[in-house]
Write a protein that holds these residues in place. Structure first.
Motif, short mmCIF file in Angstrom:
data_model
loop_
_atom_site.label_atom_id
_atom_site.label_comp_id
_atom_site.label_asym_id
_atom_site.label_seq_id
_atom_site.Cartn_x
_atom_site.Cartn_y
_atom_site.Cartn_z
N GLY A 92 0.79 -1.23 0.00
CA GLY A 92 0.00 0.00 0.00
C GLY A 92 0.82 1.27 0.00
O GLY A 92 0.30 2.34 0.38
N GLY A 93 2.07 1.20 -0.44
CA GLY A 93 2.94 2.38 -0.49
C GLY A 93 4.38 2.01 -0.30
O GLY A 93 4.73 0.83 -0.13
N GLY A 94 5.23 3.03 -0.32
CA GLY A 94 6.65 2.81 -0.12
C GLY A 94 7.04 2.76 1.34
O GLY A 94 6.21 3.02 2.23
N PRO A 95 8.29 2.44 1.62
CA PRO A 95 8.75 2.32 3.02
C PRO A 95 8.57 3.60 3.83
O PRO A 95 8.33 3.52 5.05
N ASP A 96 8.67 4.74 3.20
CA ASP A 96 8.50 6.01 3.93
C ASP A 96 7.03 6.32 4.18
O ASP A 96 6.71 7.09 5.10
N GLU A 97 6.15 5.72 3.39
CA GLU A 97 4.72 6.00 3.52
C GLU A 97 4.04 5.08 4.53
O GLU A 97 3.17 5.52 5.29
N VAL A 98 4.40 3.80 4.51
CA VAL A 98 3.76 2.82 5.40
C VAL A 98 4.85 1.97 6.07
O VAL A 98 4.91 0.75 5.91
N PRO A 99 5.73 2.60 6.86
CA PRO A 99 6.86 1.85 7.44
C PRO A 99 6.42 0.70 8.34
O PRO A 99 7.09 -0.34 8.39
N ASP A 100 5.30 0.86 9.05
CA ASP A 100 4.84 -0.20 9.94
C ASP A 100 4.47 -1.46 9.16
O ASP A 100 4.70 -2.58 9.64
N ARG A 101 3.92 -1.28 7.97
CA ARG A 101 3.58 -2.44 7.16
C ARG A 101 4.83 -3.18 6.69
O ARG A 101 4.85 -4.41 6.64
N TYR A 102 5.85 -2.43 6.36
CA TYR A 102 7.11 -3.07 5.97
C TYR A 102 7.72 -3.82 7.15
O TYR A 102 8.24 -4.94 6.99
N ASP A 103 7.65 -3.24 8.33
CA ASP A 103 8.19 -3.90 9.51
C ASP A 103 7.43 -5.20 9.79
O ASP A 103 8.04 -6.23 10.11
N GLU A 104 6.11 -5.15 9.71
CA GLU A 104 5.29 -6.32 10.04
C GLU A 104 5.49 -7.45 9.04
O GLU A 104 5.50 -8.63 9.41
N ALA A 105 5.63 -7.09 7.76
CA ALA A 105 5.71 -8.11 6.72
C ALA A 105 7.13 -8.58 6.42
O ALA A 105 7.31 -9.57 5.71
N GLN A 106 8.13 -7.90 6.98
CA GLN A 106 9.51 -8.29 6.71
C GLN A 106 9.84 -9.62 7.40
O GLN A 106 9.63 -9.78 8.61
N PRO A 107 10.33 -10.62 6.66
CA PRO A 107 10.67 -11.90 7.29
C PRO A 107 11.79 -11.75 8.33
O PRO A 107 12.72 -10.96 8.15
N ARG A 108 11.67 -12.53 9.41
CA ARG A 108 12.75 -12.65 10.39
C ARG A 108 13.63 -13.81 9.94
O ARG A 108 13.29 -14.97 10.16
N LEU A 109 14.71 -13.49 9.31
CA LEU A 109 15.55 -14.51 8.67
C LEU A 109 16.36 -15.28 9.71
O LEU A 109 16.76 -14.74 10.73
N ASP A 110 16.58 -16.56 9.41
CA ASP A 110 17.29 -17.45 10.33
C ASP A 110 18.28 -18.29 9.52
O ASP A 110 17.87 -19.12 8.70
N PRO A 111 19.57 -18.09 9.74
CA PRO A 111 20.56 -18.85 8.96
C PRO A 111 20.61 -20.34 9.31
O PRO A 111 21.24 -21.12 8.59
N ILE A 112 19.95 -20.74 10.38
CA ILE A 112 19.96 -22.15 10.77
C ILE A 112 18.93 -22.96 9.98
O ILE A 112 19.22 -24.06 9.52
N THR A 113 17.75 -22.42 9.82
CA THR A 113 16.65 -23.18 9.20
C THR A 113 16.34 -22.77 7.77
O THR A 113 15.54 -23.43 7.11
N MET A 114 16.95 -21.70 7.28
CA MET A 114 16.57 -21.16 5.97
C MET A 114 17.70 -21.29 4.96
O MET A 114 18.88 -21.19 5.31
N HIS A 115 17.30 -21.51 3.71
CA HIS A 115 18.26 -21.59 2.61
C HIS A 115 17.62 -20.93 1.39
O HIS A 115 16.44 -21.16 1.10
N LEU A 116 18.40 -20.13 0.67
CA LEU A 116 17.93 -19.41 -0.50
C LEU A 116 18.56 -20.01 -1.75
O LEU A 116 19.77 -20.24 -1.79
N VAL A 117 17.72 -20.28 -2.76
CA VAL A 117 18.20 -20.85 -4.02
C VAL A 117 17.77 -19.93 -5.15
O VAL A 117 16.59 -19.54 -5.23
#
Length: 246
Positions: free
Chosen positions: A160-185
């Motif tokens: 619903g907008g950019g990071p400066d417009e709806v920062p709370d939405r970016y914070d809520e939807a941003q994944p909490r990354l974990d190097p133990i259980t996650m792998h990117l391909v």
């Protein structure tokens, strides 16, 4: 394959795929399960049929599949929390299938924007916990995705907008990354979500997230069972769900 609903909205459902009868050595044993989350930049015109080739491949290899549909831009009332809550509810609906699949051997695999959702789910507290989360050419960092204008502004459309417009939405939807259980391909030739989004991913403490960049493959190769990208993913899944439980 059977379809199960986890809510009343048209897009609140999942497909359950079960493998053929297991061999005599593990007869009667519940199979592990892989949750698949399709991509399409969170847009409603793309659906879970994108993951049917992988569902077919996984069941042939002895895994059950929970192929998840969810409300997207165009069907989520312009509210990203609707999409996130659907992903959570859709995954947790697996609890009702504990007698059919082994929830102690569960992984989440998501492609592109579905990779973002898989990583987001893997970083939250769920009723069922994955042993492994694979982001397939995933949108890992929402602020970077917005800055790079991925998908012609798909991140801004979703949130619903950019990071400066709806920062709370970016914070809520941003994944909490974990190097133990996650792998990117990621494919090195990906021009939809460039591979640097995976190779440069770090968690909140600055730790690198394990990634594999596969040469000469594009954005869609990661969901192609004949690709080198999928061979990498299957090895990760095999270790986590099959070999690790022996």
């Amino acid at each position: 394959m059977e379809t199960f609903r986890y809510g009343r909205a048209p897009d609140q459902y999942a497909e359950r795929w079960l493998p053929p009868s297991l061999d005599s050595e593990v007869a009667g044993r519940r199979p592990p399960v892989v949750i698949l989350i399709h991509g399409g930049f969170w847009r409603a015109q793309y659906g879970l049929d994108l993951m049917h080739p992988l569902a077919t491949e996984l069941t042939a290899r002895g895994s059950a599949v929970w192929n998840l549909e969810y409300r997207r831009v165009g069907s989520n009332d312009a509210d990203p929390t609707v999409t996130l809550s659907d992903v959570r509810a859709g995954i947790e609906a697996l609890v009702d299938h504990h007698d059919v699949v082994d929830l102690d051997r569960m992984a989440i695999v998501g492609h592109s924007a579905g990779g973002h959702l898989a990583l987001w789910a893997g970083g939250t507290s769920l009723a069922v916990e994955p042993l492994l989360v694979i982001g397939q050419a995933a949108v890992v960092d929402l602020r970077r995705a917005a800055a790079d204008h991925l998908g012609n502004g798909a991140t801004q459309d979703f949130l619903g907008g950019g990071p400066d417009e709806v920062p709370d939405r970016y914070d809520e939807a941003q994944p909490r990354l974990d190097p133990i259980t996650m792998h990117l391909v990621h494919g090195s030739l990906d021009d939809t979500v460039p591979s640097c989004h995976s190779s440069e991913a770090v968690d909140s403490s600055g730790r690198s997230i394990p990634s594999t960049i596969v040469p000469n493959e594009d954005h869609m190769a990661v969901i192609d069972p004949a690709s080198g990208s999928w061979a990498v993913q299957w090895k990760l899944l095999e270790i986590a769900l099959f070999l690790g439980s022996d």
